[in-house]
Write a protein that holds these residues in place. Structure first.
Motif, PDB file in Angstrom:
ATOM      1  N   ASP A   1       0.862  -1.227   0.094  1.00 22.45           N
ATOM      2  CA  ASP A   1      -0.119   0.037   0.078  1.00 22.45           C
ATOM      3  C   ASP A   1       0.856   1.419  -0.061  1.00 22.45           C
ATOM      4  O   ASP A   1       1.866   1.264   0.757  1.00 22.45           O
ATOM      5  CB  ASP A   1      -0.854  -0.001   1.165  1.00 22.45           C
ATOM      6  CG  ASP A   1      -2.166   0.620   1.246  1.00 22.45           C
ATOM      7  OD1 ASP A   1      -2.483   1.468   0.102  1.00 22.45           O
ATOM      8  OD2 ASP A   1      -3.042   0.415   2.127  1.00 22.45           O
ATOM      9  N   ASP A   2       0.222   2.428  -0.345  1.00 22.00           N
ATOM     10  CA  ASP A   2       0.902   3.604  -0.450  1.00 22.00           C
ATOM     11  C   ASP A   2       2.571   3.658  -0.925  1.00 22.00           C
ATOM     12  O   ASP A   2       3.421   4.048  -0.568  1.00 22.00           O
ATOM     13  CB  ASP A   2       1.056   4.194   0.957  1.00 22.00           C
ATOM     14  CG  ASP A   2      -0.231   4.240   1.527  1.00 22.00           C
ATOM     15  OD1 ASP A   2      -1.248   4.146   1.053  1.00 22.00           O
ATOM     16  OD2 ASP A   2      -0.359   4.468   2.910  1.00 22.00           O
TER      17      ASP A   2
ATOM     18  N   GLU B   1      -4.041   4.469  -6.519  1.00 24.18           N
ATOM     19  CA  GLU B   1      -5.123   4.875  -5.637  1.00 24.18           C
ATOM     20  C   GLU B   1      -5.135   6.392  -5.706  1.00 24.18           C
ATOM     21  O   GLU B   1      -4.443   7.182  -6.064  1.00 24.18           O
ATOM     22  CB  GLU B   1      -4.656   4.653  -4.101  1.00 24.18           C
ATOM     23  CG  GLU B   1      -3.604   5.383  -3.745  1.00 24.18           C
ATOM     24  CD  GLU B   1      -3.392   4.843  -2.123  1.00 24.18           C
ATOM     25  OE1 GLU B   1      -2.538   5.424  -1.511  1.00 24.18           O
ATOM     26  OE2 GLU B   1      -3.587   3.676  -1.873  1.00 24.18           O
TER      27      GLU B   1
HETATM   28 MG    MG Z   1      -3.239   3.121  -0.008  1.00 29.03          MG
END
Ligand code: MG
Ligand code: C2E
Ligand code: MG
Ligand code: MG
Length: 310
Positions: free
Chosen positions: A201-202, A258
């Motif tokens: 993520d990220d 995202e």
């Molecule tokens: Mg994220």
């Protein structure tokens, strides 16, 4: 006199404790009770494929805290407190169990087979060694240490809901992977061995080296939304996003962007071969019932949806 002294002492302490500290204590106490009082809710944000018809490939579970007197509280305001207090182990287990129950419910009610990604805090991974926090959480929450074992929790959630492991994806941030690299790799390998997908993520905000990435059994990279916000106007962001897509594909890893909020961003990413997008352009995080309607209504062909509480 002694009465006055008492009052002075009391005032002395209140003066010492600033309002923020009191608030933080209140919040911590409220969080200790929140799970048993059923105050946590999962919302679900869809992900869409950029090739073909734009199929919804799954949803990400995002926790909200419906705190009495406060309304819905965003995760960034309480996840770190859950981590610091060790409560994240119980709450994290609840998130995985709830997500699995929801997958089963969507299947049972004929909505469809909807894979769910669950965010996992680094702290949920470091519990293999029963450190002092975990032991304390075990005692305070009256949970068997075994229940705190992340892998067992996950396997149990799948088994109890008769969910195939391919329906579950775990999202970890780069920094939580790096913080416990050795142990984390072992845990991830075992989870992957039973068929669970692993997502970073990220991506781009931490400092994972490419060498590390090679060693992690990762299935998906999620480009952080800070690179997506100006991707169509800022050449540096455009270069970073393009490089991440290229690197991921050369490592046989899928890429999700995202924070996609505009059609221009979507087009940019499609042209560069990004596999999937997620963001307000498509849909905000929604209650489970809204996900059901979405799937039943237009057969997975999505119009942008905008109703959210956060
Ligand atoms: Mg994220
Ligand atoms: P994340 O996993 O990176 O989730 C994406 C966040 O970006 C979500 O915020 C989502 O609502 C928001 N978002 C999605 N699309 C857009 C967009 O187009 N524009 C903008 N500006 N924002 C968008 P949220 O729900 O507040 O969650 C924040 C973070 O809290 C998550 O970031 C995740 O790291 C953490 N989190 C959420 N649920 C859980 C959980 O169950 N467990 C753990 N450990 N962490 C969680
Ligand atoms: Mg996430
Ligand atoms: Mg993010």
């Amino acid at each position: 006199r002694s009465k006055n002294a008492g009052r002075d002492t009391y005032r002395f302490f209140t003066a010492e404790m600033n309002e923020r500290a009191i608030e933080k204590l209140d919040q911590e106490n409220a969080l200790r009770l929140a799970l048993d009082r059923h105050e946590f809710v999962l919302y679900y944000q869809p992900k869409m494929e950029l090739s073909g018809r734009g199929r919804i490939t799954g949803v990400e579970a995002l926790i909200r805290w419906n705190r009495p007197g406060y309304g819905f509280v965003a995760p960034l305001e309480f996840i770190s407190v859950l981590e610091q207090t060790g409560l994240i182990n119980r709450v994290g287990a609840w998130v995985i169990h709830s997500a699995c129950k929801q997958i089963a419910e969507w299947r049972r009610s004929g909505v469809g087979e909807i894979p769910v990604s669950v965010n996992v805090s680094g702290r949920q991974f470091s519990q293999g060694n029963l450190n002092r926090d975990v032991i304390r959480a075990t005692q305070e929450n009256n949970v068997e240490p075994e229940l705190l074992e992340f892998e067992l929790q996950t396997e149990r959630a799948l088994r109890e809901n008769s969910i195939g492991s391919d329906m579950l994806e775990l999202e970890l941030t780069e920094s939580s992977l790096m913080a416990h690299a050795k142990r984390t790799i072992d845990t991830l390998r075992r989870l992957k061995a039973i068929g669970i997908r692993i997502s970073i993520d990220d991506f781009g905000t931490g400092y994972s080296s490419l060498a590390y990435l090679k060693r992690f059994p990762v299935d998906v990279l999620k480009i952080d939304r800070s690179f997506i916000a100006d991707v169509t106007t800022n050449p540096a962001d455009a270069a970073i996003a393009t490089a991440i897509i290229g690197m991921a594909h050369s490592l046989n890893v899928k890429v999700v962007a995202e924070g996609v909020e505009t059609l221009e961003q979507l087009d940019f990413l499609r042209v560069r071969g990004c596999d999937e997008i997620q963001g307000y352009y498509l849909a905000q995080p929604l209650p489970a019932i809204e996900i059901s309607k979405l799937f039943l209504r237009d057969n997975k062909l999505l119009q942008p949806v905008t109703t959210s509480i956060l």
